[in-house]
Write a protein that holds these residues in place. Structure first.
Motif, short mmCIF file in Angstrom:
data_model
loop_
_atom_site.label_atom_id
_atom_site.label_comp_id
_atom_site.label_asym_id
_atom_site.label_seq_id
_atom_site.Cartn_x
_atom_site.Cartn_y
_atom_site.Cartn_z
N LEU A 1 -6.90 -3.30 -1.08
CA LEU A 1 -7.09 -4.64 -1.61
C LEU A 1 -7.22 -5.58 -0.40
N VAL A 2 -8.19 -6.48 -0.46
CA VAL A 2 -8.36 -7.49 0.58
C VAL A 2 -8.29 -8.85 -0.11
N MET B 1 -14.07 3.43 2.47
CA MET B 1 -13.91 3.13 1.07
C MET B 1 -14.79 1.96 0.64
N ALA B 2 -15.14 1.08 1.59
CA ALA B 2 -16.01 -0.04 1.23
C ALA B 2 -17.37 0.47 0.75
N ASN B 3 -17.84 1.56 1.33
CA ASN B 3 -19.10 2.16 0.85
C ASN B 3 -18.95 2.63 -0.59
N VAL C 1 -8.69 -12.74 -4.32
CA VAL C 1 -8.78 -11.30 -4.12
C VAL C 1 -10.26 -10.96 -3.97
N HIS C 2 -10.63 -10.62 -2.77
CA HIS C 2 -12.03 -10.35 -2.44
C HIS C 2 -12.44 -8.98 -2.95
N ASP C 3 -11.66 -7.98 -2.62
CA ASP C 3 -11.94 -6.60 -3.03
C ASP C 3 -10.67 -5.96 -3.54
N ILE C 4 -10.83 -5.14 -4.54
CA ILE C 4 -9.78 -4.20 -4.93
C ILE C 4 -10.52 -2.95 -5.37
N PHE C 5 -10.14 -1.83 -4.79
CA PHE C 5 -10.83 -0.58 -5.10
C PHE C 5 -9.82 0.55 -5.09
#
Length: 95
Positions: free
Chosen positions: A58-59, A1-3, A77-81
């Motif tokens: 979420l990271v 999912m990071a991609n 919150v570094h990432d939320i996707f």
């Protein structure tokens, strides 16, 4: 999912986003130096749809006070996707 997150950054702001050569390597390095449960939390939203088992993630990291920026300790919150098919389903709210 990071991609998928990286690709969506490119679509949203191509003028400023420079996609890394390997998103997987960057995340692997980051997770190696962080310990989940200490200063790092990772949340995953599961989907009820078998074809889309993971709806998003979420990271977040706990940051100590940053005097140079005059900010107190906080959770960043570094990432939320959320994957497009899972949007507007409550997955983002759940994260």
């Amino acid at each position: 999912m990071a991609n998928e997150l990286s690709s969506s950054h490119e679509v949203y702001d191509a003028a400023r986003w420079v996609a890394p050569n390997s998103v997987r390597e960057i995340y692997a390095t980051w997770f190696e130096r962080s310990s989940v449960g200490d200063n790092l939390a990772v949340f995953v939203a599961e989907s009820a749809t078998p074809s889309l088992p993971l709806a998003g993630y979420l990271v977040a990291e706990v940051w100590s006070a940053q005097p140079v920026f005059w900010t107190p300790a906080c959770v960043y919150v570094h990432d939320i996707f959320v994957r497009p098919p899972a949007r507007a389903t409550g997955a983002g709210d759940a994260l």
